[in-house]
Design an enzyme around this catalytic site. Structure first.
Site, PDB file in Angstrom:
ATOM      1  CE  LYS A  98      -3.473   2.429   2.686  1.00  0.00           C
ATOM      2  NZ  LYS A  98      -4.400   2.452   3.808  1.00  0.00           N
ATOM      3  CD  GLU A 109       9.317  -5.999   7.223  1.00  0.00           C
ATOM      4  OE1 GLU A 109       9.027  -4.889   6.709  1.00  0.00           O
ATOM      5  OE2 GLU A 109       9.066  -6.292   8.404  1.00  0.00           O
ATOM      6  N   GLY A 152      -4.803  -1.893   4.998  1.00  0.00           N
ATOM      7  CA  GLY A 152      -4.053  -3.060   4.517  1.00  0.00           C
ATOM      8  C   GLY A 152      -4.769  -4.369   4.794  1.00  0.00           C
ATOM      9  NE  ARG A 153      -6.526  -3.795  10.928  1.00  0.00           N
ATOM     10  CZ  ARG A 153      -5.846  -2.666  11.089  1.00  0.00           C
ATOM     11  NH1 ARG A 153      -4.681  -2.513  10.494  1.00  0.00           N
ATOM     12  NH2 ARG A 153      -6.330  -1.685  11.819  1.00  0.00           N
ATOM     13  CD  GLU A 156      -1.841  -4.408  11.452  1.00  0.00           C
ATOM     14  OE1 GLU A 156      -2.453  -4.142  10.391  1.00  0.00           O
ATOM     15  OE2 GLU A 156      -0.639  -4.734  11.463  1.00  0.00           O
ATOM     16  CG  HIS A 180      -5.079 -36.289  16.050  1.00  0.00           C
ATOM     17  ND1 HIS A 180      -5.382 -37.504  16.626  1.00  0.00           N
ATOM     18  CD2 HIS A 180      -6.037 -36.061  15.117  1.00  0.00           C
ATOM     19  CE1 HIS A 180      -6.458 -38.004  16.046  1.00  0.00           C
ATOM     20  NE2 HIS A 180      -6.885 -37.149  15.129  1.00  0.00           N
ATOM     21  CE  LYS A 222       5.856  -1.034  10.102  1.00  0.00           C
ATOM     22  NZ  LYS A 222       4.867  -0.331   9.291  1.00  0.00           N
TER      23      LYS A 222
END
Ligand code: F6P
Length: 544
Positions: A209, A215, A270-271, A356, A387, A507
């Site tokens: 965005k 990263e 973003g999410r 978030e 399990h 950050k």
């Protein structure tokens, strides 16, 4: 005002004390129709919330709290395009991303005086045209070969949505193509993703965005270098990169042609972006028609959320159950348990959406709050989880609120696998709710010394969400259900569900620390003694 200061909150606390010791076994024994009564249906999804520890009175009180907190008004503001993200002064208009291409006045969604629906559709058409070229093998790489590998590079919302949707809808995807997703700054992620790919057949979708996320930019530079090494010149490389972003300037600066950029807007968080151009890799995988079917699923749930009465409204009900479990019954975590292998990345996707959005400790006005907000969310597909961690759900000391998700028809016909899978889903929610008393255990002839070990308290609440089959439409509706549930919860907690300031400190510190790790000479370290020692040890061992 804090919701905990409202009389409706106190009423719920009093109500909780009254029914604290009551068991789901009693509720079901008292009302043979409970299973149907506490259920609702919309947009292809059936929500059974009868295995929640609630009565009619609980629901009534929760609705009163939600009304007092202004959920209706806030939801109207969301749909109107008001700047509901107050700390960033932005609208949160993900609902516009799936609005139909309507020209009627009531189909307009206006941001700063501009109807954004035509913009959304123009971008969807742009994506569709490009996806068709790639899917048809007409988008050629530098050597003239068709592009058949797509690598999405992004992180957070620019990765979790695309990878979840690709995995969820893999059944509908073009099996002659390969899709990979690179997010982590750990070099292993990129190296392993491209290890077996031919550069001249690979398209990188750089998805960010802001186009400033470190990263993503580091991985994008690595991808460019990898292409350059294989293909030789820069002009050739340009055919292998497209960008998805709101930041055209940075995209061009990076060296991606503005024509090869797919845009979206600052009113898409973003999410909340997997149905925007961020879904380009999804569209290439499943085709424009399926992508539009997914948008229709989102929209069907949006409309249901907007118009259905709260007591028949899936996102409202889902949110109210979450508030009840979290703030009154004391659940500290929430497990999402899809009985559908294709939904294996769904819990990871929801982690960002839920935590978030609602992992906040001050109200929209900045006042400290005295109640819990988002729970820790986790999960794994069934039956694998059974399990591993279900032991804790059944007999541990923690109280975990569970969402079971399942489909009546499987996409992978294989013997009686699907019946066995669903039998397990139904069995687990039943076992969690009803348990097995020590009397029942003893009656089975279990030796006295083992009775306590083999007793199941039960009374563990869960929702079950069922749909006919996993399709682009049902996936879209499911994601929208959770989006709106998160919104309702945030509205009740009076927090800003659309900002994420909590990611900033780490950050900034990482930037400073990266500079300290980079230099050859020993830097002067001014962190705390723990961090200083860790950095020194790292530098020393790295040098060896
Ligand atoms: O660091 C958190 C975050 O800002 C998320 O909210 C976002 O989804 C992610 O980083 C990626 O951001 P971008 O799409 O701008 O690269």
């Amino acid at each position: 005002m804090l919701p905990s200061e409202r009389p409706q909150w106190s009423a719920l606390l009093r109500h909780f004390r009254q029914l604290e010791s009551r068991h789901l076994r009693e509720y079901f024994a008292e009302d043979p129709h409970r299973g149907q009564r506490f259920s609702a249906e919309a947009a292809g999804w059936y929500l059974d919330y009868s295995k929640q520890r609630i009565t009619d009175e609980t629901l009534r009180l929760l609705l009163e709290l939600a009304h007092a907190c202004g959920v209706r008004e806030r939801s109207a503001a969301l749909f109107r395009g008001d700047k509901v993200n107050v700390t960033e002064q932005r609208a949160a208009l993900h609902i516009a991303l799936r609005a139909p291409r309507g020209d009627h006045i009531d189909e307009r969604i206006v941001v700063d005086g501009r109807n954004v629906v035509p913009d959304v559709h123009a971008e969807l058409d742009h994506m569709a045209a490009f996806s068709s070229l790639v899917r048809a093998g007409e988008w050629k790489g530098a050597s003239g070969k068709r592009v058949r590998n797509v690598v999405n590079i992004g992180i957070g919302g620019s990765d979790l949505g695309p990878v979840m949707a690709y995995e969820a809808l893999r059944y509908y995807s073009d099996r002659d193509m390969t899709f990979r997703f690179v997010s982590n700054i750990d070099g292993t992620d990129f190296v392993e993703a491209v290890r077996d790919l031919a550069a001249d057949e690979t398209l990188f979708v750089i998805c960010s965005k802001t186009f400033t996320t470190s990263e993503t930019l580091a991985n994008a530079r690595a991808a460019r270098q990898w292409c350059l090494q294989a293909l030789g010149d820069r002009a050739a490389v340009s055919k292998h990169f497209v960008a998805v972003s709101t930041n055209a300037e940075e995209v061009v600066k990076f060296g991606i042609d503005a024509d090869n950029m797919f845009g979206f807007w600052d009113w898409v968080g973003g999410r909340y972006s997997m149905d925007s151009a961020v879904g380009l890799s999804t569209m290439i995988a499943i085709g424009a028609e399926n992508f539009r079917a997914m948008l229709a699923g989102f929209h069907a749930m949006d409309e249901h959320f907007r118009t259905a009465p709260p007591d028949r409204n899936l996102p409202w009900l889902h949110a109210l159950m979450a508030i009840w479990n979290n703030n009154f019954l004391g659940a500290s975590t929430s497990a999402v348990l899809p009985y559908e292998q294709y939904l294996k990345r769904f819990p990871a996707y929801l982690q960002q959406l839920v935590m978030e959005s609602n992992g906040k400790r001050v109200t929209v006005d900045g006042a400290a709050i005295d109640y819990h907000t988002a729970p820790v969310l986790w999960g794994e597909p069934g039956t694998n989880g059974q399990h591993s961690f279900y032991q804790l759900l059944h007999q541990g000391t923690r109280f975990v609120a569970c969402d079971f998700i399942g489909f009546c028809r499987s996409l992978s016909l294989l013997g009686d696998h699907h019946d066995l899978l669903m039998a397990n889903l139904f069995a687990q929610s039943e076992a969690l709710a009803f348990g097995k008393s020590s009397a029942e255990v003893a009656e089975e002839g279990v030796p006295d010394e083992l009775v306590a070990h083999r007793t199941f308290e039960g009374n563990q609440p869960s929702n079950t969400m069922l749909s006919e089959s996993l399709t682009p439409h049902s996936l879209g509706a499911l994601v929208a259900l959770y989006e709106h549930s998160v919104f309702v919860q945030g509205a009740i907690w009076n927090i800003d569900s659309f900002d994420q300031w909590g990611v900033e400190l780490g950050k900034a510190l990482a930037k400073r620390t990266a500079a300290e790790l980079a230099g050859g000479s020993e830097p002067e370290l001014t962190h705390d003694s723990s961090t200083n020692a860790l950095i020194r040890r790292y530098r020393a061992q790295r040098a060896r």
